[in-house]
Design an enzyme around this catalytic site. Structure first.
Site, PDB file in Angstrom:
ATOM      1  N   GLU A  35     -43.513 -97.560 -12.276  1.00  0.00           N
ATOM      2  CA  GLU A  35     -43.672 -97.005 -10.401  1.00  0.00           C
ATOM      3  C   GLU A  35     -44.923 -98.044  -9.901  1.00  0.00           C
ATOM      4  O   GLU A  35     -44.903 -97.795  -8.670  1.00  0.00           O
ATOM      5  CB  GLU A  35     -44.170 -95.785 -10.527  1.00  0.00           C
ATOM      6  N   ASN A  38     -40.713 -98.730 -16.186  1.00  0.00           N
ATOM      7  CA  ASN A  38     -39.869 -97.620 -15.551  1.00  0.00           C
ATOM      8  C   ASN A  38     -40.393 -97.155 -13.838  1.00  0.00           C
ATOM      9  O   ASN A  38     -41.444 -97.118 -13.460  1.00  0.00           O
ATOM     10  CB  ASN A  38     -40.613 -96.607 -16.657  1.00  0.00           C
ATOM     11  N   HIS A  74     -34.791 -88.657 -11.959  1.00  0.00           N
ATOM     12  CA  HIS A  74     -35.419 -86.511 -11.190  1.00  0.00           C
ATOM     13  C   HIS A  74     -34.369 -85.948 -10.877  1.00  0.00           C
ATOM     14  O   HIS A  74     -34.499 -87.348  -9.299  1.00  0.00           O
ATOM     15  CB  HIS A  74     -36.734 -86.929 -10.920  1.00  0.00           C
ATOM     16  N   GLU A  81     -36.239 -89.860 -17.704  1.00  0.00           N
ATOM     17  CA  GLU A  81     -36.678 -88.948 -17.148  1.00  0.00           C
ATOM     18  C   GLU A  81     -36.194 -87.866 -16.778  1.00  0.00           C
ATOM     19  O   GLU A  81     -36.411 -86.907 -15.735  1.00  0.00           O
ATOM     20  CB  GLU A  81     -37.961 -88.925 -16.568  1.00  0.00           C
ATOM     21  N   ASP A  88     -33.940 -85.060 -14.739  1.00  0.00           N
ATOM     22  CA  ASP A  88     -33.621 -83.410 -14.742  1.00  0.00           C
ATOM     23  C   ASP A  88     -33.371 -82.910 -13.254  1.00  0.00           C
ATOM     24  O   ASP A  88     -33.088 -84.480 -12.707  1.00  0.00           O
ATOM     25  CB  ASP A  88     -35.126 -82.911 -14.917  1.00  0.00           C
TER      26      ASP A  88
END
Ligand code: G3I
Length: 332
Positions: free
Chosen positions: A139, A181, A217, A246, A248
């Site tokens: 990030e 990432n 996400h 990651e 979800d």
């Protein structure tokens, strides 16, 4: 035993391995270290790649200056080895979850360089040959597409810290895959354009970067679009591999059957895309019992493939069916 009993369905990892694909999840600290039986059994059964949700972040590994507590991360490395699972390392350089002793210090440039190099080489060196891929920098680009200028590392080192971090990680483990990432950079946007330019320029300088992590996400209703393919293609054209790191899909609580079916479609489309464009797909946790979302995104949750009782949701079945269909195609 009834010999007509349904043969147990192969777990996700068995299907993924037949597709030469890695499917996994982030491991929550508390149920893992407590050895929660259902949690650990599902973790071993379903996945062939793991990542620590928090256990390998700077604040967890080094709670005091020049001191490391390897107990949790060593336990995860041992668990992955015991179950023939690859391990992703998360994360070496990030603006969040820095230990108080570090983030509250005012450092000279030279001190910041020394601390960052020492941390990277200490952590990557300890797990040399045991960590498949590292999220080296997490990030670094903000949502507008600029450098995250408020980041502790940017404030102390400017953009130089990016190339240095990858170089130091490569020196500590030449065989580890080194990833950049980030989140909300899967489509075509000012942020993903900036990440593309950043990685293009770093690669052109010979910086050892091997892959890009799309955190994914997602909010309910997400569907794959052509912009995702276009973004993947331009990153792959840089010689980079892609992983969904990651995933979800958060739902407005309490979810009804239609929402759960819609969530399953998001997972199905993401995995179908990943099987053609990515090395791996990991979810951020695997059971709704342990997810970051309810405390960070109040009113939403139920984001993962298993519910709070570890029962598979429609999202799990969508992942399973997508993998089974691909196995069928490959071995037709
Ligand atoms: O360890 C302390 C504990 O000692 C203390 O008692 C407790 C209560 O204050 O807090 C604990 O620290 C928490 C930590 O998770 C470990 O559980 C932090 O408060 C909490 O903020 C932290 O949240 C993590 C979050 O990153 C921090 O930004 C989430 O669990 C984790 O899922 C989330 O993961 C990030 C990825 O690393 C990067 N991508 C985004 C993703 C979601 O934010």
């Amino acid at each position: 035993m009834d010999d007509h009993a349904q043969a147990p369905r192969p777990p996700l990892r068995a299907l993924a391995e037949r597709c030469h694909f890695a499917i996994g999840a982030a491991v929550a600290t508390q149920p893992f270290l407590n050895g929660e039986p259902d949690y650990c059994a599902l973790l071993a059964r379903e996945f062939n790649v793991l990542v620590a949700e928090n256990m390998m972040k700077w604040d967890a590994l080094s709670p005091a200056p020049e001191q490391y507590d390897w107990s949790a991360s060593d336990a995860l490395v041992a668990f992955a080895a015991r179950h023939a699972q690859r391990l992703r390392g998360h994360t070496l350089v990030w603006h969040n979850q820095l230990p108080a002793w570090l983030r509250e210090r005012s450092l000279s440039r030279a001190e910041a360089l020394r601390l960052l190099e020492t941390h990277i080489k200490t952590v990557v060196g300890r797990y040399r040959g045991q960590v498949w891929a590292w999220d080296v920098v997490n990030e670094a680009i903000d949502d507008s597409g600029d450098y995250r200028r408020t980041s502790f590392w940017f404030r102390h080192l400017g953009p130089d810290y990016l190339a240095l971090a990858f170089q130091w990680a490569h020196e500590a483990d030449p065989d580890a895959l080194l990833y950049y990432n980030d989140y909300s950079a899967e489509g075509i946007s000012p942020k993903s354009d900036a990440i593309y330019r950043l990685l293009r320029d770093l690669k052109a300088q010979g910086v050892p970067i091997h892959g890009v992590g799309w955190q994914m996400h997602l909010i309910e209703g997400w569907r794959l679009e052509d912009q995702h393919r276009r973004n993947a293609e331009r990153l792959r054209a840089l010689g980079l591999e892609l992983s969904i790191t990651e995933m979800d899909v958060r739902l407005k609580l309490p979810p009804d059957a239609a929402q759960l079916d819609g969530q399953a479609e998001s997972y199905r489309q993401a995995l179908s895309f990943a099987l053609d464009h990515c090395r791996a797909l990991l979810t951020w946790g695997f059971s709704d019992r342990y997810s970051w979302i309810p405390s960070f995104q109040p009113g939403t949750g139920a984001a993962l493939p298993f519910d709070e009782t570890y029962a598979p949701k429609p999202a799990y079945h969508a992942l399973w069916q997508t993998l089974a269909a691909r196995v069928g195609q490959l071995h037709a």
